[in-house]
Design a protein around this motif. Structure first.
Motif, PDB file in Angstrom:
ATOM      1  N   VAL A   1     -40.405  10.451 -15.997  1.00 56.27           N
ATOM      2  CA  VAL A   1     -39.417  11.457 -16.373  1.00 56.27           C
ATOM      3  C   VAL A   1     -38.165  10.765 -16.910  1.00 56.27           C
ATOM      4  N   PRO A   2     -37.851  10.942 -18.187  1.00 55.76           N
ATOM      5  CA  PRO A   2     -36.631  10.326 -18.731  1.00 55.76           C
ATOM      6  C   PRO A   2     -35.387  11.143 -18.379  1.00 55.76           C
ATOM      7  N   ILE A   3     -34.272  10.458 -18.216  1.00 51.52           N
ATOM      8  CA  ILE A   3     -33.012  11.169 -17.981  1.00 51.52           C
ATOM      9  C   ILE A   3     -32.483  11.636 -19.327  1.00 51.52           C
ATOM     10  N   GLU A   4     -32.075  12.881 -19.391  1.00 46.05           N
ATOM     11  CA  GLU A   4     -31.524  13.441 -20.616  1.00 46.05           C
ATOM     12  C   GLU A   4     -30.033  13.118 -20.689  1.00 46.05           C
ATOM     13  N   PRO A   5     -29.442  13.174 -21.877  1.00 40.95           N
ATOM     14  CA  PRO A   5     -28.009  12.870 -21.992  1.00 40.95           C
ATOM     15  C   PRO A   5     -27.135  13.705 -21.047  1.00 40.95           C
ATOM     16  N   VAL A   6     -27.434  14.998 -20.884  1.00 37.49           N
ATOM     17  CA  VAL A   6     -26.632  15.827 -19.970  1.00 37.49           C
ATOM     18  C   VAL A   6     -26.846  15.415 -18.517  1.00 37.49           C
ATOM     19  N   GLY A   7     -28.025  14.921 -18.194  1.00 35.68           N
ATOM     20  CA  GLY A   7     -28.309  14.477 -16.837  1.00 35.68           C
ATOM     21  C   GLY A   7     -27.546  13.226 -16.455  1.00 35.68           C
ATOM     22  N   LYS A   8     -27.206  12.412 -17.450  1.00 28.03           N
ATOM     23  CA  LYS A   8     -26.456  11.178 -17.182  1.00 28.03           C
ATOM     24  C   LYS A   8     -25.060  11.465 -16.647  1.00 28.03           C
ATOM     25  N   THR A   9     -24.525  12.654 -16.947  1.00 26.40           N
ATOM     26  CA  THR A   9     -23.174  13.006 -16.489  1.00 26.40           C
ATOM     27  C   THR A   9     -23.177  13.576 -15.076  1.00 26.40           C
ATOM     28  N   VAL A  10     -24.339  13.848 -14.529  1.00 24.65           N
ATOM     29  CA  VAL A  10     -24.457  14.444 -13.193  1.00 24.65           C
ATOM     30  C   VAL A  10     -24.528  13.348 -12.146  1.00 24.65           C
ATOM     31  N   ARG A  11     -23.681  13.451 -11.146  1.00 30.79           N
ATOM     32  CA  ARG A  11     -23.719  12.443 -10.084  1.00 30.79           C
ATOM     33  C   ARG A  11     -24.557  12.939  -8.911  1.00 30.79           C
TER      34      ARG A  11
END
Length: 105
Positions: free
Chosen positions: A19-29
């Motif tokens: 499962v790759p992390i999406e760009p919006v997911g990178k901002t979620v802590r």
């Protein structure tokens, strides 16, 4: 020859579940277990699922847990959240996460 074929099949199937992390997911802590930091507002919860077993092969539990966390991070922005916290342990490839909108750090 049969063992080689089965090994190749298992590796190819398990590779498809990454499962790759999406760009919006990178901002979620990801918040640690325990008390939620002050100022965070609950935005509900998400339940995410991945394959934990392929045929007779049980996938690595740490990889499954990592993929579940990645999926939760990818889903959080659609709930208006910028943070997630596991609400329990993974079970059969599924896990619940609480979602929060927290002030910037």
């Amino acid at each position: 020859m049969r063992h080689l074929f089965l090994s190749a099949l298992i590796l190819s199937v398990t590779a498809c579940t990454w499962v790759p992390i999406e760009p919006v997911g990178k901002t979620v802590r990801v918040l640690p277990a325990g008390a939620v930091p002050s100022g965070c507002q609950s935005k509900g919860e998400v339940v995410v699922t991945v394959k934990s077993k392929v045929g007779f092969y049980n996938r690595n539990p740490l990889r499954v847990q990592d993929e579940l966390e990645t999926l939760a991070r990818n889903e959080a922005p659609s709930a208006g959240a910028n943070a997630v916290q596991a609400a329990g342990l993974p079970a059969d490839g599924s896990q619940r996460f609480l979602t929060f909108q927290c002030p910037p750090r």
